[in-house]
Design a protein around this motif. Structure first.
Motif, mmCIF file in Angstrom:
data_model
loop_
_atom_site.group_PDB
_atom_site.id
_atom_site.type_symbol
_atom_site.label_atom_id
_atom_site.label_comp_id
_atom_site.label_asym_id
_atom_site.label_seq_id
_atom_site.Cartn_x
_atom_site.Cartn_y
_atom_site.Cartn_z
ATOM 1 N N ASN A 17 -3.445 -4.600 2.173
ATOM 2 C CA ASN A 17 -3.031 -3.333 2.757
ATOM 3 C C ASN A 17 -2.245 -3.511 4.047
ATOM 4 N N ALA A 18 -2.100 -4.730 4.543
ATOM 5 C CA ALA A 18 -1.343 -4.968 5.766
ATOM 6 C C ALA A 18 0.138 -5.022 5.417
ATOM 7 N N ALA A 19 0.914 -4.163 6.021
ATOM 8 C CA ALA A 19 2.332 -4.121 5.696
ATOM 9 C C ALA A 19 3.096 -3.449 6.811
ATOM 10 N N TYR A 20 4.405 -3.576 6.750
ATOM 11 C CA TYR A 20 5.263 -2.902 7.705
ATOM 12 C C TYR A 20 6.604 -2.587 7.062
ATOM 13 N N ASN A 71 0.437 1.431 -4.693
ATOM 14 C CA ASN A 71 1.615 1.171 -5.503
ATOM 15 C C ASN A 71 1.391 1.774 -6.887
ATOM 16 N N PRO A 72 2.000 2.945 -7.146
ATOM 17 C CA PRO A 72 1.830 3.570 -8.462
ATOM 18 C C PRO A 72 2.557 2.841 -9.587
ATOM 19 N N GLY A 73 3.388 1.830 -9.229
ATOM 20 C CA GLY A 73 4.056 1.039 -10.248
ATOM 21 C C GLY A 73 5.387 1.573 -10.710
ATOM 22 N N ASP A 74 5.991 2.483 -9.989
ATOM 23 C CA ASP A 74 7.274 3.059 -10.385
ATOM 24 C C ASP A 74 8.383 2.706 -9.407
ATOM 25 N N LEU A 91 10.754 3.060 -1.165
ATOM 26 C CA LEU A 91 10.952 2.107 -2.243
ATOM 27 C C LEU A 91 10.181 0.829 -1.924
ATOM 28 N N THR A 92 9.609 0.220 -2.941
ATOM 29 C CA THR A 92 8.812 -0.974 -2.755
ATOM 30 C C THR A 92 9.586 -2.055 -2.014
#
Length: 98
Positions: A17-20, A71-74, A91-92
């Motif tokens: 869950n760590a992100a930026y 992340n719903p995968g879309d 966007l991912t």
């Protein structure tokens, strides 16, 4: 043994869950993100401007920490900004260390 497994599980969840995000754009809902993407593909600057002026989408040009990444995968991710706790969608490819 149980403590080691629990610690490993906790670390894997925390790091997942760590992100930026430091460059890209965010919207306040999946619907607005889809609308922005469609407008971008059609070069519809009026719709893009409306989404930005109304505060539904915005660009990010500084380092911002995010949490609670889903992340719903879309091709997009849903998260909350660490500093404001507001929900964002992007966007991912714009999310780092995820």
């Amino acid at each position: 043994m149980k403590k080691t497994l629990l610690a490993a599980l906790f670390l894997s969840i925390s790091s997942a869950n760590a992100a930026y995000i430091d460059d890209g754009f965010t919207c306040d809902s999946i619907d607005h993100l889809i609308e922005l993407s469609q407008a971008w593909n059609q070069n519809d600057m009026a719709t893009i401007q409306k989404l930005v002026v109304d505060g539904e989408c915005d660009t990010v040009h500084e380092h911002r920490e995010v949490k609670g990444v889903m992340n719903p995968g879309d091709g997009y991710v849903v998260f909350r900004f660490e500093d404001t706790d507001k929900t964002g969608v992007t966007l991912t490819k714009f999310l780092k260390d995820y």
